[in-house]
Every structure is written in C-alpha cells, then in structure tokens.
Design an enzyme around this catalytic site. Structure first.
Site, PDB file in Angstrom:
ATOM      1  N   ARG A 158      26.148  -7.449 -23.202  1.00  0.00           N
ATOM      2  CA  ARG A 158      25.870  -7.487 -24.639  1.00  0.00           C
ATOM      3  C   ARG A 158      25.266  -8.794 -25.137  1.00  0.00           C
ATOM      4  O   ARG A 158      24.593  -8.821 -26.145  1.00  0.00           O
ATOM      5  CB  ARG A 158      27.175  -7.215 -25.401  1.00  0.00           C
ATOM      6  CG  ARG A 158      27.652  -5.797 -25.190  1.00  0.00           C
ATOM      7  CD  ARG A 158      28.909  -5.516 -25.955  1.00  0.00           C
ATOM      8  NE  ARG A 158      30.074  -5.942 -25.195  1.00  0.00           N
ATOM      9  CZ  ARG A 158      31.206  -5.253 -25.133  1.00  0.00           C
ATOM     10  NH1 ARG A 158      31.330  -4.124 -25.775  1.00  0.00           N
ATOM     11  NH2 ARG A 158      32.221  -5.696 -24.426  1.00  0.00           N
TER      12      ARG A 158
ATOM     13  N   LYS B  28      38.944  -1.365 -10.553  1.00  0.00           N
ATOM     14  CA  LYS B  28      40.292  -1.126 -11.019  1.00  0.00           C
ATOM     15  C   LYS B  28      40.500  -1.802 -12.361  1.00  0.00           C
ATOM     16  O   LYS B  28      39.739  -2.710 -12.670  1.00  0.00           O
ATOM     17  CB  LYS B  28      41.298  -1.603  -9.976  1.00  0.00           C
ATOM     18  CG  LYS B  28      41.443  -3.129  -9.895  1.00  0.00           C
ATOM     19  CD  LYS B  28      42.515  -3.510  -8.924  1.00  0.00           C
ATOM     20  CE  LYS B  28      43.865  -3.535  -9.588  1.00  0.00           C
ATOM     21  NZ  LYS B  28      44.448  -4.860  -9.755  1.00  0.00           N
TER      22      LYS B  28
ATOM     23  N   ASP C  40      38.852  -0.590  -4.018  1.00  0.00           N
ATOM     24  CA  ASP C  40      40.138  -1.244  -3.797  1.00  0.00           C
ATOM     25  C   ASP C  40      39.812  -2.367  -2.825  1.00  0.00           C
ATOM     26  O   ASP C  40      39.629  -2.123  -1.630  1.00  0.00           O
ATOM     27  CB  ASP C  40      41.155  -0.280  -3.178  1.00  0.00           C
ATOM     28  CG  ASP C  40      42.523  -0.935  -3.088  1.00  0.00           C
ATOM     29  OD1 ASP C  40      42.591  -2.101  -2.642  1.00  0.00           O
ATOM     30  OD2 ASP C  40      43.528  -0.301  -3.462  1.00  0.00           O
ATOM     31  N   HIS C  41      39.702  -3.575  -3.342  1.00  0.00           N
ATOM     32  CA  HIS C  41      39.112  -4.629  -2.505  1.00  0.00           C
ATOM     33  C   HIS C  41      39.947  -4.950  -1.270  1.00  0.00           C
ATOM     34  O   HIS C  41      39.436  -5.495  -0.307  1.00  0.00           O
ATOM     35  CB  HIS C  41      38.784  -5.877  -3.329  1.00  0.00           C
ATOM     36  CG  HIS C  41      39.957  -6.755  -3.630  1.00  0.00           C
ATOM     37  ND1 HIS C  41      40.862  -6.466  -4.611  1.00  0.00           N
ATOM     38  CD2 HIS C  41      40.369  -7.911  -3.071  1.00  0.00           C
ATOM     39  CE1 HIS C  41      41.775  -7.418  -4.646  1.00  0.00           C
ATOM     40  NE2 HIS C  41      41.511  -8.315  -3.718  1.00  0.00           N
TER      41      HIS C  41
ATOM     42  N   LYS D  83      38.966  -5.929   3.181  1.00  0.00           N
ATOM     43  CA  LYS D  83      39.376  -7.120   3.945  1.00  0.00           C
ATOM     44  C   LYS D  83      39.295  -6.794   5.431  1.00  0.00           C
ATOM     45  O   LYS D  83      39.732  -5.733   5.864  1.00  0.00           O
ATOM     46  CB  LYS D  83      40.795  -7.552   3.546  1.00  0.00           C
ATOM     47  CG  LYS D  83      40.865  -8.084   2.114  1.00  0.00           C
ATOM     48  CD  LYS D  83      42.254  -8.571   1.780  1.00  0.00           C
ATOM     49  CE  LYS D  83      42.408  -8.861   0.294  1.00  0.00           C
ATOM     50  NZ  LYS D  83      41.943 -10.160  -0.135  1.00  0.00           N
TER      51      LYS D  83
ATOM     52  N   GLU E  83      51.851 -14.445  -3.711  1.00  0.00           N
ATOM     53  CA  GLU E  83      50.835 -15.318  -4.318  1.00  0.00           C
ATOM     54  C   GLU E  83      51.506 -16.502  -4.991  1.00  0.00           C
ATOM     55  O   GLU E  83      52.551 -16.336  -5.635  1.00  0.00           O
ATOM     56  CB  GLU E  83      50.059 -14.548  -5.399  1.00  0.00           C
ATOM     57  CG  GLU E  83      49.170 -13.464  -4.886  1.00  0.00           C
ATOM     58  CD  GLU E  83      48.407 -12.804  -6.020  1.00  0.00           C
ATOM     59  OE1 GLU E  83      47.250 -13.177  -6.256  1.00  0.00           O
ATOM     60  OE2 GLU E  83      48.981 -11.922  -6.683  1.00  0.00           O
TER      61      GLU E  83
ATOM     62  N   ASP F 162      49.694  -3.285 -10.804  1.00  0.00           N
ATOM     63  CA  ASP F 162      48.589  -4.179 -10.456  1.00  0.00           C
ATOM     64  C   ASP F 162      48.354  -4.214  -8.946  1.00  0.00           C
ATOM     65  O   ASP F 162      47.208  -4.294  -8.497  1.00  0.00           O
ATOM     66  CB  ASP F 162      48.923  -5.593 -10.978  1.00  0.00           C
ATOM     67  CG  ASP F 162      47.803  -6.590 -10.738  1.00  0.00           C
ATOM     68  OD1 ASP F 162      46.650  -6.248 -11.028  1.00  0.00           O
ATOM     69  OD2 ASP F 162      48.086  -7.711 -10.266  1.00  0.00           O
TER      70      ASP F 162
ATOM     71  N   HIS G  39      46.643  -1.580  -3.784  1.00  0.00           N
ATOM     72  CA  HIS G  39      46.482  -2.359  -2.560  1.00  0.00           C
ATOM     73  C   HIS G  39      47.594  -2.111  -1.528  1.00  0.00           C
ATOM     74  O   HIS G  39      47.341  -1.876  -0.355  1.00  0.00           O
ATOM     75  CB  HIS G  39      46.441  -3.859  -2.867  1.00  0.00           C
ATOM     76  CG  HIS G  39      45.474  -4.233  -3.944  1.00  0.00           C
ATOM     77  ND1 HIS G  39      44.263  -3.609  -4.103  1.00  0.00           N
ATOM     78  CD2 HIS G  39      45.520  -5.178  -4.916  1.00  0.00           C
ATOM     79  CE1 HIS G  39      43.617  -4.159  -5.135  1.00  0.00           C
ATOM     80  NE2 HIS G  39      44.373  -5.105  -5.644  1.00  0.00           N
TER      81      HIS G  39
ATOM     82  N   LYS H 205      54.167 -12.875  -7.880  1.00  0.00           N
ATOM     83  CA  LYS H 205      53.383 -14.039  -8.313  1.00  0.00           C
ATOM     84  C   LYS H 205      54.324 -15.234  -8.387  1.00  0.00           C
ATOM     85  O   LYS H 205      55.530 -15.084  -8.546  1.00  0.00           O
ATOM     86  CB  LYS H 205      52.766 -13.774  -9.682  1.00  0.00           C
ATOM     87  CG  LYS H 205      51.786 -12.594  -9.653  1.00  0.00           C
ATOM     88  CD  LYS H 205      50.554 -12.881 -10.474  1.00  0.00           C
ATOM     89  CE  LYS H 205      49.567 -11.745 -10.428  1.00  0.00           C
ATOM     90  NZ  LYS H 205      48.503 -11.938  -9.456  1.00  0.00           N
TER      91      LYS H 205
HETATM   92  C1  BG6 Z   1      43.958  -8.012  -7.853  1.00  0.00           C
HETATM   93  C2  BG6 Z   1      45.094  -8.183  -8.809  1.00  0.00           C
HETATM   94  O1  BG6 Z   1      43.637  -6.657  -7.711  1.00  0.00           O
HETATM   95  O2  BG6 Z   1      44.319  -8.548  -6.586  1.00  0.00           O
HETATM   96  C3  BG6 Z   1      45.478  -9.649  -8.929  1.00  0.00           C
HETATM   97  O3  BG6 Z   1      44.718  -7.685 -10.084  1.00  0.00           O
HETATM   98  C4  BG6 Z   1      45.745 -10.240  -7.571  1.00  0.00           C
HETATM   99  O4  BG6 Z   1      46.625  -9.804  -9.766  1.00  0.00           O
HETATM  100  C5  BG6 Z   1      44.603  -9.937  -6.621  1.00  0.00           C
HETATM  101  O5  BG6 Z   1      45.897 -11.633  -7.731  1.00  0.00           O
HETATM  102  C6  BG6 Z   1      44.936 -10.370  -5.224  1.00  0.00           C
HETATM  103  O6  BG6 Z   1      43.799 -10.232  -4.426  1.00  0.00           O
HETATM  104  P1  BG6 Z   1      43.465 -11.265  -3.279  1.00  0.00           P
HETATM  105  O7  BG6 Z   1      42.271 -10.710  -2.589  1.00  0.00           O
HETATM  106  O8  BG6 Z   1      43.233 -12.583  -3.947  1.00  0.00           O
HETATM  107  O9  BG6 Z   1      44.689 -11.299  -2.414  1.00  0.00           O
END
Ligand code: BG6
Length: 512
Positions: free
Chosen positions: A63, A170, A199-200, A204, A238, A257, A262, A362
């Site tokens: 935008r 997501k 879904d990243h 990996k 984390e 989340d 994941h 976290k």
């Molecule tokens: C994301 C979450 O999908 O994955 C985050 O929304 C999280 O809260 C993150 O920190 C973790 O991904 P990675 O690849 O940094 O372990």
C-alpha cells in the site's frame, strides 16, 4: 485453468533437485518483515547458488508509496543484514533489476487491473511465460479480499501450458471453523494442487532428513515401533520472547503458534508409515493418518496431559528480561501461554503405548529444536544386572542449531574395573558436508516454483490438526474449571509441573 499436469516431471516429490520454470513472484504485503527478513534473502541465495531461472521476476504489491528504486534499496539493506551468504554487489544488481514495486490498496480494482497489465508486459519482456506465484504475506483478514480480486481479474487463470499458484503464510486459521473457512475461500480461487500452505519447519534441512534417516537406512526401521522405542521427546525451545508481536501472540499462544503446525509436523515425520512413493500426496497421506491417530485430549484429561505456562521476569544469558505480561501491547492480566508441554499418544499399531512428549516455550535458557527417540533398555541380565544406571540408547535428531544426528550408546571405560558410560556417535551437517544448509524459505520457494507440494501442509492435515488443538483450547478457555496457567521465570526450563508430567512416567526432559 489448464487441466494439464502442472508439476515439472523432472521435479516430482522429493525425488530430484529443483528445476523451476521462469515465473513472476507477486508478494502481497511486500513492505512487511517477512519479505525483508526471509523472502528476498532466500530468493537472492537461490540466485547466488545458480538455481534461479534468469527470467524470474519479483513484483512487490503493497500500500505504501514507493518507487522501484526505493524498494530495491530497502531490500538490499535487508538482504545484507539477513542473507545467509554475503551479498555481492554485481550479483545483487542483476537480481535487483528483476524486482518491481506495485503500489495499490488490497481491495482496489484499478490496482489489480494494472497488475494484470504489468504481468503481461513482464511475460513479454522477460520471458516469464505467464507463470505466476502469488505469495500472501498479509494478515489472514486480507486473504479473502485479495483472492477475490485475483479471481475477478482473471489472475488465477493461466494460458495453455503455464501455471498460477498461491502460497499462504501462517497462521492458517485460529481454530477449525476459521481454517475451514479459509480453505473454502482459497479453494474458490485456486485448486488444492496450486495451493501451498507454508510451514517453514518442513523446509528445514534436518526435518527433511528425518525421512531419509528412517527410510534410506535399513537399521532403524525395524526398531521404529512400540517394541523397541520407549518414548519420544520433541522440544522447541527459544530464548526469544514475543519480540514486539504482542497482539498476534495474545490471540495465539504457544499451542496455536508452534504446536498446531511445526511440532505436529515434526511428530508426523517421526511417526508416519513409509509412503508408497515420494510424491507429495503419498507423503501427506501418511502424515495425515498420524494426526488422525492422535488420541484426543479433552475435558479433564487436558489438566492431566497438558501443562501450560507463562514466563515472568527473569534473566537470559545474564541479562534481565521482562515478564510476558509486561511486554509491549500485552494484556497485564493475560492468560496466554508462552510454554506448553504435552503428553501425546499415537493410537495405532506401531505406536501403541509409546508416549510422545512435546514441549515448546519462549524465554527458555537455550534455543534449540530436537527430537529424541529413547529406546527401551537392554534386559536386566549381564551388564544391566551387574552395573546400575546403564542408560538407554537415545537417537537425537537436532533440527537446529548445529544440525545433525547423534546416537547415545554404552561403552566400557578403559581399565580393569567394569565401568560403563554413555558415549555418542555424532554426525554434524556442518562438518560432514562442509557447507551451510539452505534456509527453509529457499527450499520452499523453489518447491512452490516447481509445483512440488510435498513440504507444504495439505488441507486435511491442517484441519485435522486444528480438531486436535481445539479440544485443548476449549478446556483452557471455555470450561468452568480451566486447568491452571503456571508461571515460570524467564531463563528457566519452564514450570515444574512440566517436569512432573514426565516424572509420573519415570522419565525426565532431556537437557539441551
Ligand atoms: C514461527 C512462530 O512460526 O516460528 C514464532 O510464529 C517462532 O513464534 C518461530 O519464534 C520459530 O521459528 P525458527 O525457525 O526461528 O525456529
């Protein structure tokens, strides 16, 4: 839409290396964080590795007012900061020349009309052959409007032999009804085979290696069941807090989340049956069976099998950090969980009575994601009788950092006395292959360009996972007597109740 098969025959499933066709990637929400931190650095790295078709073009749709030059300048800064490989001026210049900025509101007809014209022009000038990859990097509330406009202006339709696909970021819904609604909305514009729900974690390198470890080696699969495996632990820890994402996290929490997507995906890769082949649907068929086999945790069982926690003030690596309720844009009385530990059961023949303990949090003392498969102990005869404390064999798959796999086994300490100690056989990606693994987004973008959905979540997987998660959320937020939310100090390993969850079964969490 063409009815021709849209996947590149050279790049079906997990079988061979990426061979993407030239295309235009249109990123909606192009001025956002994801584009700067992940998408552009990923595309640059693919280009640096020589795997990006030279005609590939990027159009950033957003935008704010901006020229192509300004946009490229901002992306260059971001790439320098976040790219895996050093950004080289010459390569960046040739890459940046293929990036354009397209200013428009998401609901503005004229913006889409201009986009359609621009894409046609790019096809003619750059040879992108009418192939389009739309990336929805926007709030889910914007999905429907954008998809409707793409349809209204015929951008989801392709000319003979070309393709149009959509990548959806997501969160894919916040519960089952919202995920179903999203699926309905997406499927009104794109068929399932052209829909890529990202879904990243699946991108990996080590997550992909789980299947290779299990199905390319003959020694593990015969042991991979309830007869030989005692339990499985999956941890995603984390040190980070919510990092300014207060409003999103408040509506999400750790379970939605991280677990819904994941961690359940990792669990599926560990627990699935061997697929009949490596095509996207065969792999995903097996994964969805695992989610369907999860024993539902409902009502009073939630308080027994699930522990939720929230961090209070504490210290991480010697630095004082705030508690969750003091974080920016977080309700001072928030009941959102930043930690969750679960005991899960996969009720099928292979996994009968094998608990899967899953935890995510976290502000824990260390960052790391791993899967630990603990095998049953040796019989209590011979060494196990003579020496106390002979530990079990543990196979650890380190997803990140220091990706690799280790196997713990028992060995005799040299000397006359019989003393046994655990030793590790350890494989590190870094040293064995001598090069850094690609980032998850590199792999996933390449796959989407190649039409390979193996590492993307399918509609039924997502919905089934929500079904499982919703029952727990209901017990937390809708029941008369919700289970407690336990406090843990930032920098600790979570609430003590999470330790008790395992102690009850005679286990302890592994130290990362
Ligand atoms: C994301 C979450 O999908 O994955 C985050 O929304 C999280 O809260 C993150 O920190 C973790 O991904 P990675 O690849 O940094 O372990």
């Amino acid at each position: 839409m063409s009815d021709k098969p849209q996947t590149n025959p050279l790049r079906e499933g997990l079988a061979s290396r990426p061979m993407p066709q030239p295309c235009t990637v249109v990123i909606f929400g192009a001025t956002g964080d994801l584009t700067h931190r992940k998408l552009i650095p990923a595309l640059y790295n693919i280009a640096a590795d020589g795997d990006l078709p030279s005609a590939l073009t990027v159009v950033g749709f957003a935008r704010r007012d901006k020229t192509d030059e300004q946009f490229r300048g901002e992306l260059e800064e971001a790439a320098k900061k976040f790219s895996r490989q050093t950004v080289q001026d010459e390569l960046w210049q040739s890459f940046a020349n293929r990036i354009y900025y397209h200013r428009s509101e998401f609901g503005d007809d004229d913006g889409y009309k201009r986009l359609a014209e621009r894409l046609k022009q790019i096809d003619a000038e750059r040879g992108t052959r009418g192939n389009r990859l739309f990336y929805l990097s926007v709030a889910p509330t914007e999905f429907e409007g954008i998809l409707e406009k793409l349809k209204q202006f015929g951008l989801n339709k392709t000319i003979e032999g070309s393709w149009a696909r959509v990548i959806v970021e997501k969160p894919f819904g916040t519960d089952l009804p919202s995920a179903q609604e999203l699926n309905r909305v997406v499927s009104a514009t794109f068929p399932e085979r052209d829909t890529f729900r990202i879904d990243h974690f699946l991108g990996k390198e080590t997550a992909q290696n789980i299947m290779v470890l299990r199905f390319a080696n003959a020694i593990f699969e015969p042991l991979w069941n309830h007869r030989y495996i005692d339990h499985v632990q999956i941890t995603a820890s984390e040190t980070l807090g919510v990092e300014g994402r207060g409003p999103y996290y408040e509506s999400s929490g750790a379970l939605r989340d991280m677990v819904q997507n994941h961690l359940l995906q990792l669990l599926c890769l560990v627990a699935m049956e061997p697929p009949t082949d490596l095509s996207a649907d065969s792999v995903r068929d097996e994964k969805v069976k695992v989610v369907r086999s999860l024993r539902p945790i409902t009502g009073d069982d939630v308080g027994i099998n699930v522990v939720r926690g929230q961090y209070s003030a504490g210290a991480i690596n010697g630095k004082n950090v705030k508690g969750y309720r003091e974080e920016e844009r977080v309700d001072p009385k928030s009941m959102t969980e930043t930690y969750v530990a679960l005991k899960l059961n996969v009720d099928n023949w292979r996994w009968a009575d094998v608990p899967f303990y899953v935890r995510v949090g976290k502000r824990l003392p260390k960052s790391g994601t791993e899967i630990a498969v603990t095998f049953k102990g040796a019989p209590e005869v011979l060494f196990n009788k003579a020496v106390t404390d002979v530990g079990n064999n543990v196979l650890v798959i380190r997803i990140q950092p220091d990706e690799g796999i280790s196997l713990r086994m028992q060995a005799k300490i040299p000397g006359a006395a019989l003393r046994i100690e655990p030793v590790k056989m350890d494989f590190h990606y870094g040293t064995s292959f001598g090069k850094a693994s690609p980032e998850a987004y590199e792999r996933l973008l390449l796959d989407a360009m190649s039409g390979d959905a193996t590492l993307f979540a399918r509609r039924d997987e997502v919905e089934q996972a929500w079904r499982f998660i919703d029952a727990i959320e209901d017990a937390w937020h809708k029941s008369q007597k919700p289970p407690a939310l336990f406090e843990y100090a930032a920098g600790s390993w979570g609430p003590k109740e999470a330790d008790e969850l395992l102690e009850r079964d005679g286990h302890t969490w592994r130290r990362l």
